[in-house]
Design an enzyme around this catalytic site. Structure first.
Site, PDB file in Angstrom:
ATOM      1  CE  LYS A 222       5.748   0.429  12.554  1.00  0.00           C
ATOM      2  NZ  LYS A 222       4.915   0.667  11.846  1.00  0.00           N
TER       3      LYS A 222
ATOM      4  CB  THR B 191      -0.987  -0.066   1.318  1.00  0.00           C
ATOM      5  OG1 THR B 191      -1.643  -1.052   1.172  1.00  0.00           O
ATOM      6  CG2 THR B 191      -1.831   1.378   1.318  1.00  0.00           C
TER       7      THR B 191
ATOM      8  CB  ILE C 128       2.886  13.786  12.744  1.00  0.00           C
ATOM      9  CG1 ILE C 128       1.301  13.552  12.939  1.00  0.00           C
ATOM     10  CG2 ILE C 128       3.302  14.894  13.440  1.00  0.00           C
ATOM     11  CD1 ILE C 128       1.117  13.117  14.276  1.00  0.00           C
TER      12      ILE C 128
ATOM     13  CD  GLU D  14       9.121  13.443   9.479  1.00  0.00           C
ATOM     14  OE1 GLU D  14       8.474  13.181  10.612  1.00  0.00           O
ATOM     15  OE2 GLU D  14      10.041  14.071   9.252  1.00  0.00           O
TER      16      GLU D  14
ATOM     17  CE  LYS E 251       4.515   3.652  14.808  1.00  0.00           C
ATOM     18  NZ  LYS E 251       2.952   3.880  14.753  1.00  0.00           N
TER      19      LYS E 251
ATOM     20  CD  GLU F 173      -2.088  -5.626   9.950  1.00  0.00           C
ATOM     21  OE1 GLU F 173      -2.424  -6.529   9.427  1.00  0.00           O
ATOM     22  OE2 GLU F 173      -1.871  -4.712   9.497  1.00  0.00           O
TER      23      GLU F 173
END
Length: 429
Positions: free
Chosen positions: A107, A14, A138, A131, A207, A192
């Protein structure tokens, strides 16, 4: 205009397909803003025949992402495979070692191997941008690494997982049980089939480890993150929290101390008027405290094809424009060794719900257990009487250490009238 920046994209799910489509759709605008054209020259995925919803005409296909990272005619490698080990790690290492810039949304990879990858990028004179790895659309990495670069960051906290935030928001709004709302989140595609990575707090912890490294100029230390998920949060706790003026959120929090950094992911009660309390549904929010800027709050969509692809393309444009910044804000040699503090050092207030047999002397026993560990009670809720039947007793407790709180809870659990393990949620003021 400068020479074309050539890109190879590994992983056409995706987000990967979304990156290709966005680069094609907004190609002229991107070229105007970064001073050179950007074109995808090579791609790699597991199934060549699958319709990706984007035009792959003229792109070289590689069955193996690692081979593409080494051999493709490209300047920049975009990794959208995922996972902390295996092909994703090998491909990023191969690209960096070959002198190619890397952009990733991975991440898990950065949380586990971020310091080593930053060193490899630095040794080869290329960029490693990420990013999209934290909070999706964000621009939190850019804000911390560039916009707030003149600040000494004292703390960073955030709602870093939209699945958990959706579940907790929906439980609060509807009064439904955790299992019921989780099933709904799965049906809607927010969770999920195996939701453990999200609801157990691991995704948020990945994160947070990245944000802590960036905020405090330290090596990434995922193993130093204290992690708890949301599966033990009951609808009744959310209702009591509302009554007390709080909302329940899963937060990732990192605070700098003189002798190290405390990193923790767990459910908390936050005041209803706190900025982070207003971040609802699938949205993410991050709050930073800087010595010059004070409190900064960023909020937005933390996942999804559009926001994540947007963040990836922003990183690509920085590289195209020649804007290079050290991976974690400072050279790797300046990163401080990881020194993560024990959760026992946490100092704060607490919410505790007890399930007890309603009989004389119960509250006296509870207060004695608290007294023995020097834990002070702030408030108590006990409604109605149902002699010799189970009832809820809800306490809020003044600030104390985690170690003292755990000892007090063990004393309470040992009381004959207490019939369930205490339900404890930390309060963040």
């Amino acid at each position: 205009m400068a020479e074309v920046l050539k890109i190879a994209v590994a992983g056409l799910g995706t987000v990967g397909a979304g990156v290709v489509s966005l680069l094609q759709k907004n190609g002229d605008l991107i070229a105007q803003r970064c001073g050179r054209h950007v074109t995808v020259t090579a791609v790699s995925a597991r199934d060549k025949a699958k319709d990706r919803g984007c035009d792959l005409t003229g792109m070289t296909w590689f069955d193996d992402a690692v081979t593409m990272a080494r051999e493709a005619d490209c300047d920049l490698f975009v990794e959208q495979i995922g996972g902390s080990e295996g092909i994703a790690k090998e491909a990023c290492e191969a690209a960096l070692s070959s002198g190619k810039h890397v952009v990733t949304a991975n991440k898990a990879l950065l949380a586990v191997h971020g310091t080593a990858l930053a060193r490899l990028a630095e040794e080869n004179g290329v960029s490693l941008n990420y990013e999209a790895a934290v909070a999706g659309g964000i621009p939190i990495i850019k804000a911390m690494r560039e916009g707030l670069a003149g600040n000494r960051i004292n703390s960073v906290q955030g709602i870093l997982n939209g699945t958990c935030n959706y579940i907790l928001t929906t439980m609060r709004e509807t009064g439904r049980a955790y299992a019921d709302v989780l099933a709904e989140a799965q049906a809607l595609g927010y969770a999920e089939a195996d939701p453990s990575f999200d609801v157990d707090g691991v995704d948020a912890a990945h994160k947070l480890a990245i944000l802590a490294a960036l905020a405090f100029g330290r090596e990434v230390d995922f193993d130093g993150v204290h992690i708890e998920g949301i599966s033990r949060i009951a609808a009744v706790d959310i209702q009591y929290a509302e009554e007390l003026g709080f909302r329940v959120k899963l937060l990732g929090m990192a605070e700098a101390h003189d002798d190290g950094v405390m990193q923790r992911v767990h459910p908390v009660l936050v005041k209803g008027d706190a900025p982070i309390a207003a971040v609802e549904g699938v949205f993410n929010g991050v709050v930073m405290e800087g010595d010059a800027v004070g409190t900064s709050v960023l909020e937005g969509r933390g996942a999804g094809a559009g926001p994540t692809a947007s963040a990836v393309v922003g990183d690509i444009m920085d590289i195209a424009a020649g804007r290079f910044v050290p991976v974690f804000g400072v050279p790797v040699s300046a990163l401080q060794p990881a020194a993560s503090l024990s959760m026992d050092r946490r100092f704060g207030a607490y919410y505790v719900r007890l399930r007890v047999i309603d009989k004389p002397g119960v509250i006296a026993g509870v207060t004695a257990a608290l007294r023995d560990e020097k834990v002070s009670m702030e408030s108590i809720i006990q409604r109605g009487r149902d002699p010799n039947e189970p009832v809820d007793v809800v306490l809020t407790l003044h600030e104390t250490t985690e170690a003292a709180m755990n000892r007090a809870l063990q004393r309470i659990m040992d009381l004959d009238a207490v019939i369930e393990p205490p339900h404890m949620i930390r309060i963040e003021r």
